[in-house]
Design a protein around this motif. Sequence first.
Motif, PDB file in Angstrom:
ATOM      1  N   LEU A   1       0.850  -1.185   0.000  1.00  0.00           N
ATOM      2  CA  LEU A   1       0.000   0.000   0.000  1.00  0.00           C
ATOM      3  C   LEU A   1       0.880   1.227   0.000  1.00  0.00           C
ATOM      4  CD1 LEU A   1      -2.443  -1.081   2.839  1.00  0.00           C
ATOM      5  CD2 LEU A   1      -2.873  -1.115   0.402  1.00  0.00           C
TER       6      LEU A   1
ATOM      7  N   THR B   1       1.213   5.440   1.053  1.00  0.00           N
ATOM      8  CA  THR B   1       0.861   6.175   2.269  1.00  0.00           C
ATOM      9  C   THR B   1      -0.610   6.567   2.289  1.00  0.00           C
ATOM     10  OG1 THR B   1       3.109   6.959   2.300  1.00  0.00           O
ATOM     11  CG2 THR B   1       1.566   8.121   3.679  1.00  0.00           C
TER      12      THR B   1
ATOM     13  N   TYR C   1       1.570  -2.588  13.604  1.00  0.00           N
ATOM     14  CA  TYR C   1       2.199  -3.766  14.181  1.00  0.00           C
ATOM     15  C   TYR C   1       1.625  -4.009  15.571  1.00  0.00           C
ATOM     16  CZ  TYR C   1       5.334  -3.616  10.293  1.00  0.00           C
ATOM     17  OH  TYR C   1       5.840  -3.626   9.024  1.00  0.00           O
TER      18      TYR C   1
ATOM     19  N   ARG D   1       8.770   0.172  20.599  1.00  0.00           N
ATOM     20  CA  ARG D   1       7.313   0.226  20.527  1.00  0.00           C
ATOM     21  C   ARG D   1       6.681  -0.468  21.730  1.00  0.00           C
ATOM     22  NH1 ARG D   1       7.267  -1.657  14.856  1.00  0.00           N
ATOM     23  NH2 ARG D   1       7.548   0.191  13.575  1.00  0.00           N
TER      24      ARG D   1
ATOM     25  N   ILE E   1      12.389 -10.124   2.252  1.00  0.00           N
ATOM     26  CA  ILE E   1      11.028  -9.977   1.758  1.00  0.00           C
ATOM     27  C   ILE E   1      10.748 -10.966   0.653  1.00  0.00           C
ATOM     28  CG2 ILE E   1      10.750  -7.555   2.351  1.00  0.00           C
ATOM     29  CD1 ILE E   1      11.625  -6.820  -0.397  1.00  0.00           C
ATOM     30  N   VAL E   2       9.491 -11.279   0.487  1.00  0.00           N
ATOM     31  CA  VAL E   2       9.080 -12.115  -0.624  1.00  0.00           C
ATOM     32  C   VAL E   2       8.663 -11.187  -1.749  1.00  0.00           C
ATOM     33  CG1 VAL E   2       7.441 -13.822  -1.422  1.00  0.00           C
ATOM     34  CG2 VAL E   2       8.316 -13.933   0.902  1.00  0.00           C
TER      35      VAL E   2
ATOM     36  N   CYS F   1       6.476   4.376   9.493  1.00  0.00           N
ATOM     37  CA  CYS F   1       5.574   3.249   9.658  1.00  0.00           C
ATOM     38  C   CYS F   1       6.323   1.992  10.059  1.00  0.00           C
ATOM     39  CB  CYS F   1       4.827   2.994   8.357  1.00  0.00           C
ATOM     40  SG  CYS F   1       5.944   2.513   7.046  1.00  0.00           S
ATOM     41  N   GLY F   2       7.613   1.952   9.819  1.00  0.00           N
ATOM     42  CA  GLY F   2       8.392   0.810  10.266  1.00  0.00           C
ATOM     43  C   GLY F   2       8.392  -0.360   9.306  1.00  0.00           C
ATOM     44  N   GLN F   3       7.781  -0.210   8.118  1.00  0.00           N
ATOM     45  CA  GLN F   3       7.831  -1.299   7.139  1.00  0.00           C
ATOM     46  C   GLN F   3       9.273  -1.603   6.783  1.00  0.00           C
ATOM     47  OE1 GLN F   3       5.265  -2.885   5.816  1.00  0.00           O
ATOM     48  NE2 GLN F   3       3.480  -1.568   5.947  1.00  0.00           N
TER      49      GLN F   3
ATOM     50  N   ASN G   1      12.177  -1.185   8.488  1.00  0.00           N
ATOM     51  CA  ASN G   1      13.046  -1.940   9.393  1.00  0.00           C
ATOM     52  C   ASN G   1      12.550  -3.363   9.589  1.00  0.00           C
ATOM     53  OD1 ASN G   1      11.082  -0.404  11.143  1.00  0.00           O
ATOM     54  ND2 ASN G   1      11.971  -1.733  12.673  1.00  0.00           N
ATOM     55  N   GLN G   2      11.273  -3.603   9.284  1.00  0.00           N
ATOM     56  CA  GLN G   2      10.794  -4.974   9.338  1.00  0.00           C
ATOM     57  C   GLN G   2      11.398  -5.811   8.217  1.00  0.00           C
ATOM     58  OE1 GLN G   2       8.611  -6.584  11.424  1.00  0.00           O
ATOM     59  NE2 GLN G   2       8.612  -4.805  12.761  1.00  0.00           N
ATOM     60  N   SER G   3      11.713  -5.171   7.116  1.00  0.00           N
ATOM     61  CA  SER G   3      12.187  -5.945   5.979  1.00  0.00           C
ATOM     62  C   SER G   3      13.706  -5.993   5.904  1.00  0.00           C
ATOM     63  CB  SER G   3      11.641  -5.348   4.681  1.00  0.00           C
ATOM     64  OG  SER G   3      12.240  -4.104   4.457  1.00  0.00           O
TER      65      SER G   3
ATOM     66  N   THR H   1      13.538   0.249   0.258  1.00  0.00           N
ATOM     67  CA  THR H   1      12.947   1.070  -0.788  1.00  0.00           C
ATOM     68  C   THR H   1      11.716   0.379  -1.364  1.00  0.00           C
ATOM     69  OG1 THR H   1      15.156   1.767  -1.352  1.00  0.00           O
ATOM     70  CG2 THR H   1      13.432   2.284  -2.928  1.00  0.00           C
ATOM     71  N   TYR H   2      11.839  -0.925  -1.522  1.00  0.00           N
ATOM     72  CA  TYR H   2      10.762  -1.678  -2.140  1.00  0.00           C
ATOM     73  C   TYR H   2       9.490  -1.617  -1.308  1.00  0.00           C
ATOM     74  CZ  TYR H   2       8.293  -5.527  -4.312  1.00  0.00           C
ATOM     75  OH  TYR H   2       7.355  -6.280  -4.949  1.00  0.00           O
ATOM     76  N   VAL H   3       9.617  -1.704   0.017  1.00  0.00           N
ATOM     77  CA  VAL H   3       8.409  -1.766   0.832  1.00  0.00           C
ATOM     78  C   VAL H   3       7.882  -0.393   1.243  1.00  0.00           C
ATOM     79  CG1 VAL H   3       8.987  -4.022   1.779  1.00  0.00           C
ATOM     80  CG2 VAL H   3       9.666  -1.975   3.022  1.00  0.00           C
ATOM     81  N   CYS H   4       8.687   0.647   1.074  1.00  0.00           N
ATOM     82  CA  CYS H   4       8.300   1.946   1.628  1.00  0.00           C
ATOM     83  C   CYS H   4       6.993   2.465   1.023  1.00  0.00           C
ATOM     84  CB  CYS H   4       9.402   2.968   1.386  1.00  0.00           C
ATOM     85  SG  CYS H   4       8.940   4.596   1.972  1.00  0.00           S
ATOM     86  N   PRO H   5       5.986   2.697   1.832  1.00  0.00           N
ATOM     87  CA  PRO H   5       4.707   3.177   1.296  1.00  0.00           C
ATOM     88  C   PRO H   5       4.795   4.616   0.797  1.00  0.00           C
ATOM     89  CG  PRO H   5       4.617   3.171   3.674  1.00  0.00           C
ATOM     90  CD  PRO H   5       5.931   2.529   3.283  1.00  0.00           C
ATOM     91  N   SER H   6       5.797   5.349   1.247  1.00  0.00           N
ATOM     92  CA  SER H   6       5.923   6.731   0.788  1.00  0.00           C
ATOM     93  C   SER H   6       6.812   6.831  -0.443  1.00  0.00           C
ATOM     94  CB  SER H   6       6.491   7.609   1.899  1.00  0.00           C
ATOM     95  OG  SER H   6       5.531   7.783   2.902  1.00  0.00           O
ATOM     96  N   ASP H   7       7.187   5.702  -1.018  1.00  0.00           N
ATOM     97  CA  ASP H   7       8.003   5.661  -2.235  1.00  0.00           C
ATOM     98  C   ASP H   7       9.299   6.448  -2.123  1.00  0.00           C
ATOM     99  OD1 ASP H   7       6.119   4.116  -3.715  1.00  0.00           O
ATOM    100  OD2 ASP H   7       4.880   5.900  -3.859  1.00  0.00           O
TER     101      ASP H   7
END
Lengths: 317, 499
Positions: free
Chosen positions: A7, A9, A207, A266, B10-11, B366-368, B370-372, B409-415
Amino acid sequence: MLLNNKLNTSQIMFQVICALSLGIAANYYYFGWGIIFQIILAIITSIIVESIFLSIRKLPIKSTITDFSGILTAILLAVSIPSIAPWWIIVLGTSFAIIFGKHIYGGLGHNPFNPAMLGYAFLLISYPLQMTTWANVFLDIGQSFDLIFNAKSFNAISGATLLDDIKTKLSLGKFVNEIYTTSDSQIWINIGFLLGGIYLLIRKIIYFHIPLAFLLGLSLTSLILSLIDSDLYMPFYFHLTTGATMLGAFFIATDPVSSSTTPIGRLIYGFCIGVLVIIIRVFGGYPDGIAFAVLLMNITVPLIDYYTKPKIFGDKN
Amino acid sequence: MLDKKYTKGIVVPNNYKTISTNIIKAPLPNKIVLSLQQQYTNNQAIPCVKIGEKVLTGQIIATPQDSIGTPVHSSISGTVTAINNQVIPHKSGLKIKSITIESDGKDNWIEKSNYVDNFLNKDKLELINCIKNAAIVGLGGAGFPTHAKLENIKNCKTIIINGSECEPGIMCDDALMQNYAKEILGGIEILLHITGAKNVIIAIEDDKKKSFEILSKYNNNDVVKIKKIPTKYTSGSEKILIKHLLGTEIQSGKFPVNFGILCQNIATTKAIFDAITIKKPLISRIITVTGSSIDNPTNYEVRIGSSFSHIINLSKPNTDNYDVRMGGMMMGIDIKDTKIAICKTTNCIFVNKAKQKPIAKECIRCGQCNQSCPINLLPQQLYWYAKSENIDKAINYKLLDCIECNCCTYVCPSDIELVDYFTFAKSLYRKQTKEQKQADIARERFEYREYRLERNKLERAEMLAKKRKELKQKMINDKEQKDKILSAMNRVKTKNAVK
Ligand code: SF4
Ligand code: SF4
């Protein structure tokens, strides 16, 4: 992580707004049209104020409005305040949240405080009466309109919240088992927000760390208190289902921008908010403590982030 | 299956058509350009041919200056037409001294030697020397000279053969395993002989069932084990692969060789086999051509130094308006000019429909990312500090450990193009500390970025100016129109009044 459903932002913000709808529906079911008016007012205000500020800062208006973050702030504020508060309350609060919560710091992503809660705290401090008078019964469209726009007051249909009520009674020396009541409306509104929150968790938009730690901190603190003296302190399941607990856990404390960003951070952040909420509810001067708890913890975020950097790959210590 | 689970990474959905694993020999290019840059050294190889000289396929045309470098071989027969600076396929867009050879179309080889199969009786140093003379480098991505790796390793316990492509779409290693299983296993025997290792693990992604079967069928050495790894992005990267297979985490600044582990790519293994048995230098490699503009993705065997356009045209892209990317969609680099030459590490060419990059928005923490991150960094914090050029803080957040894998970069929702910021911050850091090694490249990168930013600015300004002009013109036109109408009306009025 599976990312077939990446998704952007705007979509994330939009999903959060959708997830809020269950709690809002529950609120509508019990208290009627007030919340709808509040949300509409809040959205309009946020768009106008944001456009003005963006044009002053010479930034593109459309793309910023359509990232939905300002609208989300507005809706969060609208569902936090009493649904029968006069119209200028939400207009003032939203403007304050957008201007001083967001744009003063440079817009989305730069704000150290949760904008909605900043607006809420401002309103609570400045207009305590309007901010603590809640609806007690279902109000139809006309009644809600009169209350909000014509400042008519109907004593029979408005009053303090359950939390406030209990607090007053406790301070008058009553015991918990004498006054313990549950309120269907409170429980169902909380369930609504809980379900919305679970949806967000499944969609991996938030999360689990913050909501879990928040609810844990809140339950543990209230459990300890009620173990100390079950006559003086309400049981933990009361706190879990009353006030803005679920809204706070899943929608407010999880605001990504102003919360801690490391996994351990967190957990700490959420837990401390939970503890603070109970402390403010039980010992503080305000009926519900989520706004102040969140704002207090916002201040500590840089510190938490700094000391909870995850162990990087290959780092043995 | 795995000893230690490693869940980061990531997948990446595989949207690319699965392709046949046949390998097609690409027609000879008319011209090749071979860069003299020696990977991992600051020295360039020195040309030993002159302009106008005739060369044969496989002939040495430049010799290394130091022990780590390798010679350069001509990959076609023909005439040397230029020795000058040419753009290489690299992020920096650097120009490096290169030799250009025009083909005579005959592909005449230097004298080929006979097939040697008694390599197990040979001296280790002789074998390493053979590998060096065949100019074999790591074909997986980094291009580190293989002989240098082999010379440096002491007490080698385990050899890991990396058969994972790790990015969706790339199929060249898969094709290699299915077509040259015997050669690959032969190469492994050579490596075993040189290093004296006790263990070999061939790592294959779990979706490549056929390769797994074929290798298992031909493998009759008990020391060699074939293991499956999850099809997940970055599980093929060296350190993470080792964590997967052996549970060993290698700290930053350390290399697998320090732990007695030798990593080799599957294609390198085959090249070693060719070098030892038929003395064939590394002058060609297998390249996958795929992407959204390619109807029939194919694996080609291509001569090193062919141009990108030569290879792309073989596959007949279904549109003229495409973007070219070398390597995977994640780790690869964009190729602006397809006239430049491929190099030994070009494993894949993506030809995608031209697409506008989305505009970056603000980071919402959003932390996407660092999760990846496979290294467990905090890209959002790094981004914050890199953007404000607070390099010390970024270093504190372990900027230098970033492997630039692009997951974030791939997962970042803010591109947000996070990796660009990191590359930039790293080069700033190097500039600050005047780290001599790679300082040149770092500076060039920095300047290139500055140049790019400047160019973007100019382009944008131009666009705006154009728009403004158009608008003005339109307004003027409108006004003229209005004036005309007005005067016409006035005329009518006055006429009427006169009447
Ligand atoms: S994924 Fe992008 S928006 Fe989210 S925290 Fe990372 S950099 Fe920020
Ligand atoms: S590019 Fe660097 S920061 Fe981003 S995910 Fe890869 S290692 Fe982590």
